[in-house]
Design a protein around this motif. Structure first.
Motif, PDB file in Angstrom:
ATOM      1  N   GLY A  27       0.819  -1.205   0.000  1.00  0.00           N
ATOM      2  CA  GLY A  27       0.000   0.000   0.000  1.00  0.00           C
ATOM      3  C   GLY A  27       0.850   1.251   0.000  1.00  0.00           C
ATOM      4  N   GLU A  71     -10.504  -2.004  -0.607  1.00  0.00           N
ATOM      5  CA  GLU A  71     -10.242  -3.057   0.373  1.00  0.00           C
ATOM      6  C   GLU A  71     -11.494  -3.399   1.170  1.00  0.00           C
ATOM      7  N   SER A 156      -5.133  -0.019   4.578  1.00  0.00           N
ATOM      8  CA  SER A 156      -4.829   0.465   3.232  1.00  0.00           C
ATOM      9  C   SER A 156      -4.780   1.984   3.191  1.00  0.00           C
TER      10      SER A 156
END
Length: 236
Positions: A27, A71, A156
């Motif tokens: 990420g 996500e 994330s």
């Protein structure tokens, strides 16, 4: 056979932590590359600090929100699938317990146990907690530790934001004559680090990962800078 050993539990928790660390590194890597490409592209067209800051902040917020939303949706779908699989397994255990016992026995046999040992283990596991036994052996799911979409979304969001801050600060803090060089060097150094980290977490050789990471980032910045320079020269 009725419960995991301490070492098995430790390996499972270690594997989960490594997966989260790997996701965080990737990420952050996405944040570095996408934001660097954006601000370097804008820098090719203008050296105005406010324009660079605006573009960088917009890219950071858009990217981090996109990552978090993606996500959340992905992991929510996975969690829904896990819950549906557990509900189906619960129904089958209620309606056809003998068939489910035989299925568990065969699964344990496939893992290397003899028929007699597998049958006895299946009976003991079923008596202790039939649903948990089938969930873990058959489905590979821990009913007490289903995936959490909010955890994934926040992880994330934060990792992308941390990665994106590097090229953003590198492009706006230095003087106009130095900002492009500082940004490129900072980004390439960060990509070297994330490439090395991802390789180490995956127990792979670091050199290919580092080369891919650095080359990809350099290519992204080169292309966006050239596009920005062309647009700037055209007065767009």
């Amino acid at each position: 056979m009725t419960r995991p050993t301490h070492s098995e539990a430790h390996e499972g928790s270690l594997g989960a932590r490594l997966n989260w660390l790997r996701a965080a590194v990737l990420g952050a890597n996405d944040g570095i590359v996408s934001t660097a490409g954006l601000v370097v592209g804008v820098a090719g067209a203008t050296d105005d600090r406010s324009a660079l800051l605006t573009a960088g902040l917009a890219g950071l917020l858009a990217g981090s929100m996109s990552m978090a939303t993606g996500e959340y949706v992905s992991v929510s779908t996975q969690r829904d699938s896990e819950r549906a699989a557990l509900a189906e397994e619960r129904r089958e255990l209620k309606e056809q317990p003998e068939a489910e016992l035989e299925e568990l026995t065969e699964l344990l046999e496939a893992r290397g146990l003899t028929r007699e040992v597998a049958l006895e283990a299946a009976r003991q596991l079923t008596e202790r907690d039939a649903l948990r036994a089938h969930a873990r052996v058959e489905l590979g799911i821990d009913p007490d530790d289903l995936t959490n979409p909010w955890h994934a979304a926040w992880a994330s969001f934060l990792s992308f934001t941390v990665g994106a801050l590097l090229p953003l600060l590198a492009i706006v803090l230095p003087s106009a004559g130095r900002r492009l060089g500082v940004t490129v060097l900072s980004v390439l150094a960060a990509l070297f680090l994330t490439g090395w980290s991802s390789a180490r977490l995956g127990a792979a050789g670091p050199r290919p990962a580092i080369l891919r990471n650095v080359a990809g980032g350099a290519l992204a910045m080169g292309i966006t800078y050239a596009a920005g320079a062309l647009l700037g020269a055209a007065g767009v």
